[in-house]
Design a protein around this motif. Structure first.
Motif, PDB file in Angstrom:
ATOM      1  N   ILE A  88      63.656 106.298-111.863  1.00 39.72           N
ATOM      2  CA  ILE A  88      63.749 104.931-112.380  1.00 39.72           C
ATOM      3  C   ILE A  88      63.865 104.900-113.906  1.00 39.72           C
ATOM      4  O   ILE A  88      64.535 104.053-114.467  1.00 39.72           O
ATOM      5  CB  ILE A  88      62.563 104.048-111.862  1.00 39.72           C
ATOM      6  N   GLU A  89      63.260 105.894-114.574  1.00 34.94           N
ATOM      7  CA  GLU A  89      63.321 105.945-116.042  1.00 34.94           C
ATOM      8  C   GLU A  89      64.751 106.151-116.527  1.00 34.94           C
ATOM      9  O   GLU A  89      65.088 105.800-117.652  1.00 34.94           O
ATOM     10  CB  GLU A  89      62.447 107.083-116.599  1.00 34.94           C
ATOM     11  N   LYS A  90      65.596 106.754-115.681  1.00 32.83           N
ATOM     12  CA  LYS A  90      66.996 107.003-116.048  1.00 32.83           C
ATOM     13  C   LYS A  90      67.881 105.791-115.748  1.00 32.83           C
ATOM     14  O   LYS A  90      68.992 105.701-116.244  1.00 32.83           O
ATOM     15  CB  LYS A  90      67.555 108.212-115.281  1.00 32.83           C
ATOM     16  N   LEU A  91      67.379 104.878-114.926  1.00 32.49           N
ATOM     17  CA  LEU A  91      68.198 103.741-114.501  1.00 32.49           C
ATOM     18  C   LEU A  91      67.960 102.476-115.310  1.00 32.49           C
ATOM     19  O   LEU A  91      68.873 101.670-115.469  1.00 32.49           O
ATOM     20  CB  LEU A  91      67.960 103.447-113.012  1.00 32.49           C
ATOM     21  N   VAL A  92      66.737 102.260-115.763  1.00 29.51           N
ATOM     22  CA  VAL A  92      66.424 101.050-116.544  1.00 29.51           C
ATOM     23  C   VAL A  92      65.622 101.439-117.782  1.00 29.51           C
ATOM     24  O   VAL A  92      64.895 102.440-117.771  1.00 29.51           O
ATOM     25  CB  VAL A  92      65.617 100.026-115.706  1.00 29.51           C
ATOM     26  N   PRO A  93      65.741 100.640-118.849  1.00 29.25           N
ATOM     27  CA  PRO A  93      64.988 100.962-120.065  1.00 29.25           C
ATOM     28  C   PRO A  93      63.465 100.883-119.865  1.00 29.25           C
ATOM     29  O   PRO A  93      62.725 101.659-120.442  1.00 29.25           O
ATOM     30  CB  PRO A  93      65.442  99.924-121.085  1.00 29.25           C
ATOM     31  N   SER A  94      63.025  99.929-119.033  1.00 31.90           N
ATOM     32  CA  SER A  94      61.599  99.789-118.769  1.00 31.90           C
ATOM     33  C   SER A  94      61.400  99.265-117.353  1.00 31.90           C
ATOM     34  O   SER A  94      62.071  98.322-116.932  1.00 31.90           O
ATOM     35  CB  SER A  94      60.967  98.806-119.767  1.00 31.90           C
ATOM     36  N   LYS A  95      60.459  99.863-116.645  1.00 26.36           N
ATOM     37  CA  LYS A  95      60.208  99.401-115.276  1.00 26.36           C
ATOM     38  C   LYS A  95      59.079  98.361-115.232  1.00 26.36           C
ATOM     39  O   LYS A  95      58.653  97.961-114.161  1.00 26.36           O
ATOM     40  CB  LYS A  95      59.898 100.586-114.369  1.00 26.36           C
ATOM     41  N   ARG A  96      58.666  97.906-116.388  1.00 24.32           N
ATOM     42  CA  ARG A  96      57.593  96.909-116.471  1.00 24.32           C
ATOM     43  C   ARG A  96      57.998  95.654-115.689  1.00 24.32           C
ATOM     44  O   ARG A  96      59.098  95.148-115.830  1.00 24.32           O
ATOM     45  CB  ARG A  96      57.319  96.544-117.925  1.00 24.32           C
ATOM     46  N   GLY A  97      57.123  95.194-114.859  1.00 28.62           N
ATOM     47  CA  GLY A  97      57.362  93.985-114.085  1.00 28.62           C
ATOM     48  C   GLY A  97      58.087  94.234-112.776  1.00 28.62           C
ATOM     49  O   GLY A  97      58.296  93.298-112.002  1.00 28.62           O
ATOM     50  N   MET A  98      58.493  95.458-112.510  1.00 27.93           N
ATOM     51  CA  MET A  98      59.194  95.756-111.261  1.00 27.93           C
ATOM     52  C   MET A  98      58.206  96.229-110.200  1.00 27.93           C
ATOM     53  O   MET A  98      57.353  97.065-110.476  1.00 27.93           O
ATOM     54  CB  MET A  98      60.248  96.856-111.479  1.00 27.93           C
ATOM     55  N   SER A  99      58.341  95.707-109.008  1.00 31.03           N
ATOM     56  CA  SER A  99      57.491  96.167-107.907  1.00 31.03           C
ATOM     57  C   SER A  99      58.093  97.453-107.342  1.00 31.03           C
ATOM     58  O   SER A  99      59.235  97.803-107.644  1.00 31.03           O
ATOM     59  CB  SER A  99      57.421  95.097-106.813  1.00 31.03           C
ATOM     60  N   ASN A 100      57.329  98.137-106.504  1.00 35.95           N
ATOM     61  CA  ASN A 100      57.834  99.348-105.872  1.00 35.95           C
ATOM     62  C   ASN A 100      59.082  99.041-105.043  1.00 35.95           C
ATOM     63  O   ASN A 100      60.018  99.831-104.992  1.00 35.95           O
ATOM     64  CB  ASN A 100      56.764  99.998-104.988  1.00 35.95           C
ATOM     65  N   TYR A 101      59.100  97.865-104.406  1.00 42.11           N
ATOM     66  CA  TYR A 101      60.260  97.451-103.619  1.00 42.11           C
ATOM     67  C   TYR A 101      61.488  97.288-104.514  1.00 42.11           C
ATOM     68  O   TYR A 101      62.587  97.747-104.169  1.00 42.11           O
ATOM     69  CB  TYR A 101      59.952  96.136-102.883  1.00 42.11           C
ATOM     70  N   ASP A 102      61.309  96.646-105.681  1.00 43.58           N
ATOM     71  CA  ASP A 102      62.418  96.459-106.622  1.00 43.58           C
ATOM     72  C   ASP A 102      62.962  97.812-107.096  1.00 43.58           C
ATOM     73  O   ASP A 102      64.175  98.009-107.191  1.00 43.58           O
ATOM     74  CB  ASP A 102      61.973  95.653-107.849  1.00 43.58           C
ATOM     75  N   ILE A 103      62.058  98.733-107.396  1.00 42.56           N
ATOM     76  CA  ILE A 103      62.453 100.059-107.876  1.00 42.56           C
ATOM     77  C   ILE A 103      63.254 100.787-106.801  1.00 42.56           C
ATOM     78  O   ILE A 103      64.343 101.306-107.059  1.00 42.56           O
ATOM     79  CB  ILE A 103      61.205 100.882-108.292  1.00 42.56           C
ATOM     80  N   LEU A 104      62.738 100.800-105.577  1.00 39.97           N
ATOM     81  CA  LEU A 104      63.410 101.483-104.476  1.00 39.97           C
ATOM     82  C   LEU A 104      64.771 100.851-104.186  1.00 39.97           C
ATOM     83  O   LEU A 104      65.760 101.556-103.953  1.00 39.97           O
ATOM     84  CB  LEU A 104      62.529 101.461-103.221  1.00 39.97           C
ATOM     85  N   THR A 105      64.837  99.531-104.242  1.00 41.93           N
ATOM     86  CA  THR A 105      66.110  98.831-104.005  1.00 41.93           C
ATOM     87  C   THR A 105      67.148  99.223-105.054  1.00 41.93           C
ATOM     88  O   THR A 105      68.295  99.526-104.721  1.00 41.93           O
ATOM     89  CB  THR A 105      65.895  97.306-104.008  1.00 41.93           C
ATOM     90  N   LEU A 106      66.747  99.247-106.306  1.00 42.62           N
ATOM     91  CA  LEU A 106      67.671  99.629-107.390  1.00 42.62           C
ATOM     92  C   LEU A 106      68.134 101.078-107.214  1.00 42.62           C
ATOM     93  O   LEU A 106      69.317 101.383-107.373  1.00 42.62           O
ATOM     94  CB  LEU A 106      67.003  99.443-108.757  1.00 42.62           C
ATOM     95  N   GLN A 107      67.198 101.974-106.876  1.00 45.40           N
ATOM     96  CA  GLN A 107      67.559 103.381-106.665  1.00 45.40           C
ATOM     97  C   GLN A 107      68.545 103.530-105.505  1.00 45.40           C
ATOM     98  O   GLN A 107      69.528 104.272-105.608  1.00 45.40           O
ATOM     99  CB  GLN A 107      66.296 104.214-106.405  1.00 45.40           C
ATOM    100  N   MET A 108      68.331 102.816-104.422  1.00 43.42           N
ATOM    101  CA  MET A 108      69.213 102.914-103.253  1.00 43.42           C
ATOM    102  C   MET A 108      70.581 102.316-103.548  1.00 43.42           C
ATOM    103  O   MET A 108      71.611 102.859-103.128  1.00 43.42           O
ATOM    104  CB  MET A 108      68.569 102.219-102.041  1.00 43.42           C
ATOM    105  N   GLU A 109      70.616 101.173-104.263  1.00 41.78           N
ATOM    106  CA  GLU A 109      71.905 100.571-104.637  1.00 41.78           C
ATOM    107  C   GLU A 109      72.700 101.516-105.531  1.00 41.78           C
ATOM    108  O   GLU A 109      73.918 101.655-105.386  1.00 41.78           O
ATOM    109  CB  GLU A 109      71.687  99.229-105.335  1.00 41.78           C
ATOM    110  N   THR A 110      72.006 102.181-106.464  1.00 42.70           N
ATOM    111  CA  THR A 110      72.668 103.142-107.356  1.00 42.70           C
ATOM    112  C   THR A 110      73.226 104.311-106.552  1.00 42.70           C
ATOM    113  O   THR A 110      74.377 104.718-106.750  1.00 42.70           O
ATOM    114  CB  THR A 110      71.679 103.651-108.423  1.00 42.70           C
TER     115      THR A 110
ATOM    116  N   ILE B 129      69.570 113.344-107.274  1.00 43.34           N
ATOM    117  CA  ILE B 129      68.282 113.854-107.746  1.00 43.34           C
ATOM    118  C   ILE B 129      67.251 112.745-107.533  1.00 43.34           C
ATOM    119  O   ILE B 129      67.301 111.709-108.201  1.00 43.34           O
ATOM    120  CB  ILE B 129      68.367 114.269-109.226  1.00 43.34           C
ATOM    121  N   HIS B 130      66.335 112.976-106.595  1.00 38.43           N
ATOM    122  CA  HIS B 130      65.366 111.946-106.245  1.00 38.43           C
ATOM    123  C   HIS B 130      63.940 112.300-106.637  1.00 38.43           C
ATOM    124  O   HIS B 130      63.071 111.440-106.648  1.00 38.43           O
ATOM    125  CB  HIS B 130      65.424 111.639-104.739  1.00 38.43           C
TER     126      HIS B 130
END
Length: 184
Positions: free
Chosen positions: A96-118, A137-138
């Motif tokens: 997630i650190e490689k996908l967004v500048p900051s994961k602040r405010g993101m839930s685990n669901y939001d993080i996983l969704t963004l990773q899967m969409e990518t 690379i996961h």
């Protein structure tokens, strides 16, 4: 044995210079490039004292010894042939650190969704552009992202996947092979 200003050479290396100082049991020399280096007394030859050199080198001349030191030994190796297909591998880091500048405010669901969409977007891109291999690379973690990736990859026709090269990626990557359809 050595005095400041003496011209010296290092026995087992292609380094020479002049003595600029002493520190405990070491001699400080300055190379022609201006670097200062420390050596033990038994690692240096005083070039100013030719009698020392003659006894040390026996029948060989100083120039012959210096020439031997400068000769570069050629290494033999077998060049590995690679096919054109194996040259480029698309590596997609899903941390997630490689996908967004900051994961602040993101839930685990939001993080996983963004990773899967990518992952899906990059995989579709690789298929469209006829790339033979993609490495996702996961990371190791708890295995949630890897399980979701396995489910996603299982829905694609014409691909196979496995754990990526352990030496290069460790346990946290999946290698996807895209079978090319010549009829496209």
């Amino acid at each position: 044995m050595f005095n400041i200003g003496d011209k010296v050479s290092v026995l087992d290396d292609v380094i020479s210079g002049k003595v600029v100082g002493f520190e405990k049991d070491q001699i400080i020399i300055e190379t022609a490039d201006g670097f200062t280096m420390k050596f033990m007394q038994n690692e240096l030859i005083n070039e100013n004292r030719t009698s020392d050199l003659k006894s040390f080198t026996s029948n060989q001349s100083l120039s012959q010894i210096l020439k031997e030191k400068e000769e570069v030994k050629k290494r033999s190796f077998v060049k590995e042939k690679k096919s054109r297909k194996d040259e480029f591998v698309l590596e997609v880091d899903l941390h997630i650190e490689k996908l967004v500048p900051s994961k602040r405010g993101m839930s685990n669901y939001d993080i996983l969704t963004l990773q899967m969409e990518t992952a899906k977007r990059q995989l579709d891109f690789a298929i469209k552009n006829r790339m033979p291999k993609v490495v996702l690379i996961h990371g190791v973690g708890e295995g949630v992202l890897k399980a979701e990736l396995d489910f996603l990859l299982g829905r694609y026709d014409g691909i196979s996947f496995q754990d990526a090269n352990y030496q290069k990626y460790g346990l946290g990557a999946t290698e996807v092979h895209i079978k090319q359809n010549p009829n496209r």
